[in-house]
Design a protein around this motif. Structure first.
Motif, PDB file in Angstrom:
ATOM      1  N   LEU A 295      10.932  12.643   9.241  1.00 26.93           N
ATOM      2  CA  LEU A 295      10.684  11.657   8.192  1.00 26.93           C
ATOM      3  C   LEU A 295      11.346  12.065   6.892  1.00 26.93           C
ATOM      4  N   ASN A 296      12.081  11.154   6.308  1.00 26.50           N
ATOM      5  CA  ASN A 296      12.666  11.359   4.987  1.00 26.50           C
ATOM      6  C   ASN A 296      11.755  10.742   3.934  1.00 26.50           C
ATOM      7  N   THR A 297      11.569   9.426   4.009  1.00 27.16           N
ATOM      8  CA  THR A 297      10.737   8.753   3.011  1.00 27.16           C
ATOM      9  C   THR A 297      10.215   7.444   3.568  1.00 27.16           C
ATOM     10  N   THR A 298       9.159   6.937   2.943  1.00 34.00           N
ATOM     11  CA  THR A 298       8.622   5.612   3.252  1.00 34.00           C
ATOM     12  C   THR A 298       9.111   4.647   2.187  1.00 34.00           C
TER      13      THR A 298
ATOM     14  N   ILE B  36       0.840  -1.204   0.000  1.00 32.53           N
ATOM     15  CA  ILE B  36       0.000   0.000   0.000  1.00 32.53           C
ATOM     16  C   ILE B  36       0.874   1.252   0.000  1.00 32.53           C
ATOM     17  N   THR B  37       2.132   1.088  -0.413  1.00 28.75           N
ATOM     18  CA  THR B  37       3.092   2.191  -0.340  1.00 28.75           C
ATOM     19  C   THR B  37       2.582   3.426  -1.092  1.00 28.75           C
ATOM     20  N   GLY B  38       1.877   3.220  -2.179  1.00 24.29           N
ATOM     21  CA  GLY B  38       1.405   4.344  -2.978  1.00 24.29           C
ATOM     22  C   GLY B  38       0.196   5.056  -2.417  1.00 24.29           C
ATOM     23  N   ASN B  39      -0.432   4.495  -1.385  1.00 26.61           N
ATOM     24  CA  ASN B  39      -1.614   5.109  -0.784  1.00 26.61           C
ATOM     25  C   ASN B  39      -1.170   6.145   0.246  1.00 26.61           C
ATOM     26  N   LEU B  40      -0.808   7.330  -0.206  1.00 32.20           N
ATOM     27  CA  LEU B  40      -0.184   8.330   0.654  1.00 32.20           C
ATOM     28  C   LEU B  40      -1.095   8.779   1.789  1.00 32.20           C
ATOM     29  N   SER B  41      -2.406   8.858   1.528  1.00 35.13           N
ATOM     30  CA  SER B  41      -3.323   9.321   2.576  1.00 35.13           C
ATOM     31  C   SER B  41      -3.377   8.351   3.747  1.00 35.13           C
ATOM     32  N   LEU B  42      -3.086   7.083   3.495  1.00 24.88           N
ATOM     33  CA  LEU B  42      -3.073   6.072   4.549  1.00 24.88           C
ATOM     34  C   LEU B  42      -1.685   5.899   5.147  1.00 24.88           C
ATOM     35  N   VAL B  43      -0.672   5.929   4.290  1.00 26.93           N
ATOM     36  CA  VAL B  43       0.673   5.578   4.728  1.00 26.93           C
ATOM     37  C   VAL B  43       1.366   6.729   5.448  1.00 26.93           C
ATOM     38  N   ARG B  44       1.257   7.940   4.934  1.00 24.99           N
ATOM     39  CA  ARG B  44       2.048   9.034   5.509  1.00 24.99           C
ATOM     40  C   ARG B  44       1.710   9.306   6.973  1.00 24.99           C
ATOM     41  N   PRO B  45       0.432   9.315   7.380  1.00 28.18           N
ATOM     42  CA  PRO B  45       0.153   9.510   8.810  1.00 28.18           C
ATOM     43  C   PRO B  45       0.773   8.426   9.690  1.00 28.18           C
ATOM     44  N   MET B  46       0.805   7.179   9.200  1.00 34.19           N
ATOM     45  CA  MET B  46       1.405   6.108   9.993  1.00 34.19           C
ATOM     46  C   MET B  46       2.914   6.282  10.074  1.00 34.19           C
ATOM     47  N   ALA B  47       3.546   6.667   8.968  1.00 32.65           N
ATOM     48  CA  ALA B  47       4.989   6.895   8.978  1.00 32.65           C
ATOM     49  C   ALA B  47       5.344   8.018   9.943  1.00 32.65           C
ATOM     50  N   GLN B  48       4.555   9.093   9.919  1.00 33.92           N
ATOM     51  CA  GLN B  48       4.823  10.210  10.828  1.00 33.92           C
ATOM     52  C   GLN B  48       4.592   9.797  12.277  1.00 33.92           C
ATOM     53  N   PHE B  49       3.628   8.929  12.490  1.00 31.53           N
ATOM     54  CA  PHE B  49       3.347   8.430  13.840  1.00 31.53           C
ATOM     55  C   PHE B  49       4.550   7.676  14.410  1.00 31.53           C
ATOM     56  N   ILE B  50       5.230   6.917  13.573  1.00 31.21           N
ATOM     57  CA  ILE B  50       6.435   6.208  14.015  1.00 31.21           C
ATOM     58  C   ILE B  50       7.499   7.197  14.474  1.00 31.21           C
TER      59      ILE B  50
END
Length: 626
Positions: A530-533, A494-508
């Motif tokens: 955060l640099n990148t997912t 789901i790497t391309g689903n930015l609306s789902l992935v970016r909040p989780m990456a920032q949460f980490i």
């Protein structure tokens, strides 16, 4: 550079490919756990594979072609000098040394020096560790060479223990527990950071021996913590690490209070031994005080600490360091067998395999040689011995950890068991349990079963392998954090689903920064961003496809929770981090499941702090100035 494949390795790869083609798709396939059978050489791993199998370390030491120091029997040292090989005279002397009480870091040398004659045997009856030093004189130079070597002598029989005649059947003492003569010896041979799959890649010769002597392989053996310490604590005590110890103990608490399983065997009259290489990163000493009193009857830390400065390219003088320790294992087992003395021996080798995934191939000839000797003579030495040949976890960092195979491998170390006939014949449960979810707690429970003569029903975790592991066992029922759980099926990326992935990456990232603040390290460690997912996958656990399934009071509930595995890069450290996150579909609340792994090396980035737990996250502020 990749070495050319030798015939042994080529045939091995071919055989593994055929076997996997006709194998079941799962190593474990039960109602609550499915562990996929990952290809030994998948397309992501193959470019990272280097063939070291069958190659030997070059430990040439020129002086030892004509001057060598060797053990002789159990109490002697023999200095061999070939005068025809060099025009020189040799004078040697010996110092014995011992561990300083209440100090796991220091040894004391015992004076005076003892003269040692060359080409003669000198006996040392009252010490285990001896340093032999030789000066070599020639006509042209007063001192041509200075050479010394440490000798660890095999154990002598202590006076308070008499030789025993072992009996092959179980007999019981007045307390209802087996007496010492009825119990088997216990021998652990551990090697750091090798997954079962990587063992299959790099140990063809050893595998043939394991097959020959009917070792059992636990295909669903899952680690329960990040690194060596929590996994060996679970194995040896039956507890999670945080139930016994935390980092506030680092500078003032010794580890003797741990309920190590070897204490149970010692109470029965066993002799005990603890042996690790690489003292600077030893399991019970790195960022810890170690032991106040010597933890076992035979404890090789004084020896390992004294040879440390002479370790070069994984060699101690003219031998691979690992071989030096394996030679001692053989001598120890031989001495105990000759004296009919029961023993519990725990050995763990780390240096050669800790950092390099392909170095596993260099160990194959060493383990082959060790087991060939131990099983020689109709298995005389191991006739009544439980052998636990294992690793603590797979490789935890490096290029392979960026692959899906590497993620599974880190969580699934190898575990091979050799059982005497009386535990193997007419007991099908061990065979059944080869394809069940198992953990270090089960090995501990099995040892408790052996020493008690029955299953220990009071253990918090684990189940003896002589009993059937429940078919419905799951990571949650053990419990294992979801982050370490291998009972999962990874769905589409789901790497391309930015609306789902970016909040989780920032949460980490936010969670790690908060942890550094809460632990009072933010003044030393830079704030991360955060640099990148790199990747994001949705995960399913417990063999179910509709969210996380939990069982509370035997009632099954399906929660509106989805599980995700993310790998991200953060600045300024360029740390590659891997985390497992639960996302509540209704509240949108996110939770970290277990620790956040760092899967690339951090080197000296965190030298400004002394917290082993947090070093993988810290980037020292003083480095920003540079």
């Amino acid at each position: 550079m990749v070495k050319p494949l030798n015939n042994i390795t080529y045939n091995w790869i071919h055989i593994k490919a055929i076997q996997e083609k006709h194998s079941q798709p799962y190593l474990v396939n039960t109602s609550r756990c499915q562990i996929a059978r990952w290809p030994t050489f998948d397309e992501q791993v193959w470019p990272l594979y280097q063939n070291y199998t069958g190659f030997s370390l070059n430990c040439r030491h020129d002086i030892q072609q004509w001057l060598s120091i060797q053990r002789f029997n159990y109490t002697g040292v023999y200095v061999r000098f070939i005068p025809s090989a060099v025009a020189a005279t040799v004078k040697c002397w010996a110092n014995s040394f011992k561990r300083r009480t209440y100090d796991d870091m220091t040894v004391d040398y015992i004076l005076p020096d003892i003269a040692v004659e060359v080409n003669q045997i000198t006996y040392f009856n009252d010490t285990s560790d001896v340093r032999i030093t030789c000066n070599v004189f020639t006509r042209t130079t007063h001192l041509k060479s200075f050479f010394d070597q440490l000798i660890r002598k095999p154990p002598t029989l202590l006076k308070q223990f008499k030789a025993r005649q072992s009996r092959p059947v179980v007999s019981y003492a007045s307390d209802g527990q087996p007496d010492i003569d009825s119990l088997p010896n216990i021998l652990f041979v551990g090697i750091d950071s090798i997954s079962r799959i990587n063992f299959d890649r790099h140990f063809p010769s050893t595998t043939k021996l394991l097959d020959k002597y009917n070792f059992h392989t636990l295909y669903g053996y899952n680690k329960v913590g990040d690194n060596t310490f929590p996994n060996l604590v679970a194995l040896l005590t039956g507890y999670y690490l945080d139930e016994l110890w935390d980092e506030s103990f680092v500078n003032w608490v010794y580890l003797n209070y741990f309920p190590f399983i070897w204490k149970d065997f010692k109470s029965k009259g066993f002799r005990t031994m603890l042996m690790e290489d690489a003292p600077d990163m030893a399991t019970f000493n790195r960022f810890k005080l170690g032991f106040a009193e010597q933890p076992t009857d035979y404890y090789l830390r004084p020896f390992s600490s004294q040879i440390e400065e002479d370790i070069k390219y994984y060699c101690y003088l003219d031998k691979p360091e690992t071989e030096v320790y394996f030679d001692y294992v053989y001598d120890f087992v031989s001495a105990m067998t000759d004296r009919k003395q029961k023993y519990f021996a725990f050995t763990f080798m780390a240096r050669l395999t800790h950092d390099e995934v392909n170095n596993a191939g260099l160990v194959d000839p060493l383990t082959t040689h060790l087991f060939s000797k131990l099983f020689a003579d109709n298995r005389r030495l191991l006739n009544d011995t439980v052998v636990i040949f294992f690793s603590d976890h797979g490789i935890r960092f490096g290029p392979i950890r960026t692959t899906l195979s590497g993620k599974y491998e880190e969580r699934l170390p190898f575990m091979h068991l050799y059982l005497p006939d009386r535990y193997r014949i007419n007991n099908i449960n061990v065979s059944i349990n080869q394809n069940r979810l198992t953990t270090p707690f089960d090995i501990h429970a099995t040892l408790r079963h052996i020493v008690l003569g029955r299953p220990d029903t009071e253990l918090r975790y684990g189940r003896s392998l002589f009993e059937e592991i429940p078919e419905q066992r799951s990571c949650q029922s053990i419990p294992i954090d979801d982050h370490w759980c291998s009972c999962q099926t990874t769905s589409q990326t789901i790497t391309g689903n930015l609306s789902l992935v970016r909040p989780m990456a920032q949460f980490i990232v936010n969670s790690i920064n908060k942890l550094l603040v809460d632990e009072n390290y933010s003044h030393k460690c830079a704030e991360l961003w955060l640099n990148t997912t790199v990747s994001a996958y949705e995960q399913r656990f417990d063999g179910k496809d509709n969210g996380v399934v939990v069982v509370v009071d035997n009632v099954t509930e399906t929660l509106a929770i989805r599980q995700f595995s993310l790998t991200i890069v953060v600045n300024p450290s360029q740390a590659l981090l891997e985390a497992t996150i639960s996302l509540n579909q209704i509240s949108k609340q996110m939770t970290l499941n277990g620790e956040v792994s760092r899967i690339n090396k951090y080197g000296d980035q965190s030298d400004c702090i002394d917290s082993h737990r947090l070093q993988k996250y810290c980037f020292c502020r003083n480095l920003l100035k540079k």
